[in-house]
Design a protein around this motif. Structure first.
Motif, short mmCIF file in Angstrom:
data_model
loop_
_atom_site.label_atom_id
_atom_site.label_comp_id
_atom_site.label_asym_id
_atom_site.label_seq_id
_atom_site.Cartn_x
_atom_site.Cartn_y
_atom_site.Cartn_z
N GLU A 287 18.29 -88.56 37.43
CA GLU A 287 19.20 -88.09 38.47
C GLU A 287 19.58 -89.25 39.39
OE1 GLU A 287 21.37 -85.18 40.71
OE2 GLU A 287 20.28 -84.92 38.81
N GLY A 288 20.89 -89.41 39.64
CA GLY A 288 21.36 -90.47 40.53
C GLY A 288 21.50 -91.83 39.87
N ALA A 289 21.31 -91.92 38.57
CA ALA A 289 21.47 -93.20 37.87
C ALA A 289 22.89 -93.73 38.07
CB ALA A 289 21.17 -93.03 36.38
N ARG A 290 23.02 -95.08 38.11
CA ARG A 290 24.32 -95.70 38.36
C ARG A 290 24.95 -96.10 37.02
NH1 ARG A 290 24.42 -100.53 41.57
NH2 ARG A 290 26.51 -99.91 42.27
N ILE A 291 26.18 -95.64 36.84
CA ILE A 291 26.90 -95.90 35.59
C ILE A 291 28.19 -96.64 35.92
CG2 ILE A 291 28.08 -94.86 33.62
CD1 ILE A 291 26.15 -92.52 33.79
N LEU A 292 28.42 -97.75 35.23
CA LEU A 292 29.67 -98.49 35.37
C LEU A 292 30.62 -98.03 34.27
CD1 LEU A 292 31.41 -100.77 36.61
CD2 LEU A 292 30.36 -102.32 34.93
N VAL A 293 31.77 -97.53 34.67
CA VAL A 293 32.82 -97.12 33.73
C VAL A 293 33.86 -98.24 33.71
CG1 VAL A 293 34.56 -95.40 33.17
CG2 VAL A 293 32.40 -94.69 34.22
N THR A 319 23.46 -83.29 30.15
CA THR A 319 22.15 -83.71 30.66
C THR A 319 21.62 -82.83 31.78
OG1 THR A 319 23.09 -85.20 32.34
CG2 THR A 319 22.76 -86.10 30.13
N GLY A 320 22.52 -82.11 32.44
CA GLY A 320 22.10 -81.30 33.58
C GLY A 320 21.81 -82.13 34.82
N ARG A 321 22.23 -83.42 34.79
CA ARG A 321 21.96 -84.31 35.92
C ARG A 321 23.26 -84.89 36.46
NH1 ARG A 321 17.94 -85.25 32.16
NH2 ARG A 321 18.99 -87.02 31.21
N ASN A 322 23.21 -85.30 37.72
CA ASN A 322 24.36 -85.93 38.36
C ASN A 322 24.12 -87.43 38.47
OD1 ASN A 322 26.04 -83.56 39.16
ND2 ASN A 322 24.19 -83.01 40.29
N PHE A 323 25.14 -88.21 38.16
CA PHE A 323 25.03 -89.66 38.20
C PHE A 323 26.05 -90.24 39.18
CE2 PHE A 323 24.09 -88.49 33.64
CZ PHE A 323 22.71 -88.52 33.80
N VAL A 324 25.83 -91.48 39.56
CA VAL A 324 26.74 -92.20 40.45
C VAL A 324 27.62 -93.11 39.59
CG1 VAL A 324 26.94 -93.83 42.36
CG2 VAL A 324 25.08 -92.14 42.35
N TYR A 325 28.93 -93.00 39.76
CA TYR A 325 29.87 -93.75 38.92
C TYR A 325 30.63 -94.80 39.72
CZ TYR A 325 28.98 -89.96 35.63
OH TYR A 325 28.36 -89.06 34.80
N GLU A 326 30.78 -95.98 39.11
CA GLU A 326 31.65 -97.02 39.64
C GLU A 326 32.61 -97.43 38.52
OE1 GLU A 326 29.67 -100.27 41.51
OE2 GLU A 326 28.22 -98.99 42.54
N THR A 327 33.78 -97.90 38.90
CA THR A 327 34.78 -98.23 37.88
C THR A 327 35.20 -99.70 37.98
OG1 THR A 327 36.61 -97.55 39.33
CG2 THR A 327 35.69 -95.88 37.84
N GLU A 335 30.08 -109.54 37.85
CA GLU A 335 29.23 -110.62 37.35
C GLU A 335 27.77 -110.21 37.35
OE1 GLU A 335 29.90 -114.26 39.39
OE2 GLU A 335 32.03 -114.36 38.89
N ASP A 336 27.37 -109.42 38.34
CA ASP A 336 25.99 -108.95 38.45
C ASP A 336 25.92 -107.50 37.98
OD1 ASP A 336 23.39 -108.36 39.03
OD2 ASP A 336 23.55 -108.66 41.20
N LEU A 337 25.25 -107.27 36.87
CA LEU A 337 25.15 -105.93 36.29
C LEU A 337 23.77 -105.30 36.49
CD1 LEU A 337 26.92 -106.66 32.87
CD2 LEU A 337 27.95 -105.66 34.91
N SER A 338 22.91 -106.01 37.16
CA SER A 338 21.51 -105.60 37.24
C SER A 338 21.28 -104.26 37.94
CB SER A 338 20.68 -106.69 37.93
OG SER A 338 21.16 -106.93 39.25
N SER A 339 22.23 -103.83 38.77
CA SER A 339 22.03 -102.59 39.51
C SER A 339 22.45 -101.35 38.73
CB SER A 339 22.82 -102.63 40.83
OG SER A 339 24.21 -102.71 40.58
N TYR A 340 23.02 -101.54 37.53
CA TYR A 340 23.49 -100.39 36.75
C TYR A 340 22.43 -99.94 35.74
CZ TYR A 340 27.98 -101.77 38.71
OH TYR A 340 28.99 -102.09 39.58
N ASP A 341 22.49 -98.67 35.40
CA ASP A 341 21.58 -98.10 34.40
C ASP A 341 22.27 -97.91 33.05
OD1 ASP A 341 19.16 -97.49 36.14
OD2 ASP A 341 20.75 -96.43 37.24
N LEU A 342 23.59 -97.96 33.05
CA LEU A 342 24.36 -97.79 31.82
C LEU A 342 25.77 -98.31 32.04
CD1 LEU A 342 24.56 -96.51 28.91
CD2 LEU A 342 25.44 -94.46 30.04
N ILE A 343 26.35 -98.91 31.00
CA ILE A 343 27.76 -99.32 31.05
C ILE A 343 28.51 -98.55 29.97
CG2 ILE A 343 29.40 -101.20 30.73
CD1 ILE A 343 27.25 -103.08 31.82
#
Length: 398
Positions: A287-293, A319-327, A335-343
């Motif tokens: 829950e709350g994982a950060r996803i880069l779209v 998944t039944g969960r809510n995630f945080v999305y950035e585009t 350049e820095d992708l370390s804060s994301y959980d999925l791309i």
């Protein structure tokens, strides 16, 4: 495919790099035979990358790019240097331009290090060689030339031709079908479809199928049942837009191979296996994982946009969960992708293979799973295993 129709993603990208006032713009104009870039004795004339799609013999369709000086100064200068670094991600051949009247400086050495680190084929061109008393002989990937007099410009073109990346023999779908096979393409026409035309992967698939002497049947998902009924035999394969996967999979008999444009494009670009593995990480997201779209093109997002609306809805439902999305769109990619959980990346039809793979490698180096829209949709709709059956080596990954 004609010059006008060759998309940028299928052209060889040649970038001219170097410090200010070494003659990058003049050299590029001399190589292309066109006044593409503004030329001036004033340092820093080139403030943004300048791109030009053209035909350059002996390479064929290319995109040539003039970049700002790597030694640019001040706050704006730092931004220009950053753009120059970003441009390396799209470069198939780098031309490092130096001033022949002096030794290479620290900035040029740093540029050369980055180019080699990224494994980009490179030619070092010592420009302004007309000002030398003695001109050194040409080396394998190093040449002394003059944009002013034309010295060794033809030799430079030949050198670039030898460094051109070999065209992949892999086809989008042509290597999976035979002559006279019938291939059905499912192309939904909704609010996101470009008015009056088809999207690039669909056009590429049609051309690849025709080049393979196979037969194309193109239909909307709403006419798919009628299209299949009109055929005397099962089609060799059905290829669908990923967004229609769930509907199409219910219509197409299980005995008929089914996949998507996005999955074929991922294989063509060289990251299908990694994307399938990346999609598996969806099950582990908290829950709350950060996803880069991320998308390779820029377009006006519709109210039912796939990246910002449909995919988040599918993910929440599955998944039944809510995630945080950035585009991220177009050439902008963090350049820095370390804060994301999925791309989650688009199919990458507007990006070169090198650029897509550079993004994938950046994710891998940061330990972030990397996948694409089509594979994600197939997973979320339960059709991934079926969509990979035509690739036996990958089928076992699901």
């Amino acid at each position: 495919m004609s010059l006008q129709d060759t998309p940028g993603a299928q052209r060889i990208h040649i970038g001219f790099f170097g410090c200010r006032n070494v003659g990058k713009s003049s050299l590029m104009n001399a190589v292309t035979g066109q006044d593409i870039a503004v030329v001036s004795d004033v340092k820093g004339t080139t403030t943004d990358p300048v791109n030009k799609a053209m035909e350059l013999l002996p390479l064929g369709p290319v995109v040539v790019t003039d970049t700002p000086g790597f030694d640019d100064e001040g706050e704006l200068g730092k931004l220009r240097v950053k753009k120059t670094r970003q441009k390396l991600a799209t470069t198939d051949i780098a031309v490092l331009v130096t001033d022949a009247t002096r030794d290479m400086n620290a900035d040029e050495e740093e540029l050369l290090r980055i180019i080699r680190e990224k494994d980009i084929p490179c030619v070092i061109v010592h420009n302004k060689a007309d000002q030398l008393t003695t001109i050194p002989g040409t080396k394998e990937c190093e040449i002394w030339a003059s944009a002013v007099t034309g010295l060794h410009i033809n030799e430079l073109k030949e050198m670039l031709g030898r460094l051109a990346p070999k065209q992949t023999e892999l086809k989008l779908v042509g290597d999976s079908i035979g002559a006279e096979d019938v291939v059905v393409l499912v192309t939904p026409i909704d609010e996101s479809a470009p008015k009056g035309r088809m999207i690039l992967p669909q056009v590429q698939a049609i051309r690849d199928i025709l080049d393979s002497d196979a037969i194309v049947v193109t239909t909307k998902e709403t006419q798919l049942t009628a299209a299949l009924a009109a055929l005397k035999e099962d089609p060799a394969i059905v290829i669908t837009d990923s967004q229609a996967f769930e509907i199409v999979s219910q219509i197409v008999p299980d005995r008929v191979p089914l996949t998507s444009f996005s999955i074929l494009l991922a294989r063509y670009k060289g990251f299908l296996e990694e994307a399938v593995a990346g999609a598996a990480a969806i099950d582990e997201l908290k829950e709350g994982a950060r996803i880069l779209v991320a998308e390779g093109c820029t377009h006006h997002r519709q109210c039912n946009d796939i990246g910002t609306v449909k995919l988040p809805n599918w993910l929440r439902k599955a998944t039944g969960r809510n995630f945080v999305y950035e585009t991220a769109s177009g050439k902008q990619f963090p350049e820095d992708l370390s804060s994301y959980d999925l791309i989650l990346h688009c199919g990458g039809c507007m990006l070169t293979e090198r650029e897509v793979l550079a993004r994938m490698h950046a994710a891998q180096e940061s330990g972030v799973p990397f996948t694409n829209y089509g594979i994600t949709i197939a997973k979320l709709t339960g059709t991934l295993e079926r969509s990979l059956r035509i690739f036996p080596k990958l089928h076992d990954l699901v």
